[in-house]
Write an enzyme that holds these catalytic residues in place. Structure first.
Site, PDB file in Angstrom:
ATOM      1  CG  ASP A 173      -9.704  -0.502   4.329  1.00 37.10           C
ATOM      2  OD1 ASP A 173      -9.366  -0.749   3.156  1.00 37.10           O
ATOM      3  OD2 ASP A 173      -9.043  -0.846   5.333  1.00 37.10           O
ATOM      4  CE  LYS A 221      -3.810  -2.502   2.022  1.00 41.71           C
ATOM      5  NZ  LYS A 221      -4.570  -2.926   3.186  1.00 41.71           N
ATOM      6  CD  GLN A 275      -3.401  -4.618   6.305  1.00 42.42           C
ATOM      7  OE1 GLN A 275      -3.312  -3.662   5.545  1.00 42.42           O
ATOM      8  NE2 GLN A 275      -3.998  -5.746   5.954  1.00 42.42           N
TER       9      GLN A 275
END
Ligand code: NAD
Length: 280
Positions: A119, A52, A96
């Site tokens: 997200d 990422k 994460q």
């Protein structure tokens, strides 16, 4: 032979489009910044976080990295998120997953400002998706819609079957296909006759988490098959939830693993980071 849907190429195209947008924003004096938080040092998570950050560097998005020790308390994590929510220069916040067992993931997801929820996991983002309002869409299913559209595959009016009902793939996938005017059926571990349902699909999206479970008996001749699964087989090679060699000959289009859905997730994360500027 089927059309092999090239996720590597399509994701590269999307990243280049994002790169251009980021450059234009920079000219207007706006920088895009993503904060990435990792708790603990799970090796798979470290690889994802590294990828990422690499993608951010490529498209010109600034990334702030928070690598917290495994024993970080939930209160400490929530306090970091609260601080990032308040920083106007931070546009997106990504935690994460999975988190260590002592931290409540739902509480952490809810703590992220929905305007920075790149997200797309916050209940407000999911609710907005359901009722067709603007908001962030979970990256993997959003990437699958892009794969279909950019491969010239029509969704409207098609029988779409999704296998799997997880919050991050199956459910948002079903809503997105519905939004594109597909006729959508969601199947799961309690579906009585899975083959009977999946054989109706013009577009079959497979997100089960079981290596090579889907063989040609599950697939109608000429169907489009999208494989979300990622596994390592006995030879340490990547494979999906679909038995590619068995299924490819009967379908009209298929995504390979690797090189299908996988690369799209990060490309759509980059897209969401730029979108955060619009939503803010
Ligand atoms: P999950 O475990 O949360 O959900 C699996 C779903 O499959 C469940 O809803 C369950 O009901 C259903 N299921 C399980 N066994 C079944 C069976 N025998 N028949 C029918 N349905 C069954 O998994 P997830 O998070 O949705 O991920 C699915 C797969 O996709 C995993 O392999 C994961 O690694 C992969 N994944 C890939 C990406 C990517 O970027 N490519 C992103 C997320 C997940």
């Amino acid at each position: 032979m089927p059309q092999v849907i090239d996720g590597k190429q399509i994701s590269a195209q999307i990243k280049d489009e994002v790169k251009e947008k980021v450059a234009r924003l920079k000219e207007q004096g706006t920088t895009v910044c993503l904060a990435v938080i990792q708790v603990g040092a799970d090796p798979a998570s470290s690889v994802y976080v590294g990828n990422k950050k690499k993608a951010c560097a490529y498209v010109g998005i600034e990334s702030l990295s928070y690598e917290l020790p495994e024993e970080t308390s939930q209160a400490e994590l929530l306090s970091l998120i609260d601080g990032l929510n308040k920083k106007p220069e931070v546009n997106g916040i990504l935690v994460q997953l999975p988190l260590p067992g002592h931290i409540d993931e739902d509480a952490v997801i809810r703590a992220i400002d929905p305007k920075k929820d790149v997200d797309g996991f916050h209940p407000q983002s999911v609710g907005a998706l359901c009722i067709g309002q603007p908001g962030f869409v979970s990256c993997t299913p959003a990437g699958i819609i892009e794969l279909l559209k950019r491969s010239g595959i029509e969704i409207a009016g098609k029988e779409c079957v999704v296998i799997g009902r997880s919050n991050i793939v199956g459910k948002p996938m079903a809503i997105l296909l519905l939004r594109e005017n597909g006729t959508v059926t969601v199947t799961h571990s309690r579906t009585r006759d899975l083959k009977e349902v999946t054989r109706r699909a013009d577009i079959l999206v497979v997100a089960i988490g079981r290596p090579k479970m889907i063989t040609k008996e599950y697939v109608k001749d000429g169907a489009v098959v999208i494989d979300v699964g990622i596994h390592r087989n006995e030879n340490n090679k990547l494979c999906g939830d679909v038995d590619y060699e068995d299924v490819a000959p009967v379908c009209s289009a298929i995504t390979p693993v690797p090189g299908g859905v996988g690369p799209m997730t990060i490309a759509m994360l980059m897209y969401n980071c730029v979108r955060s500027i619009e939503l803010q």
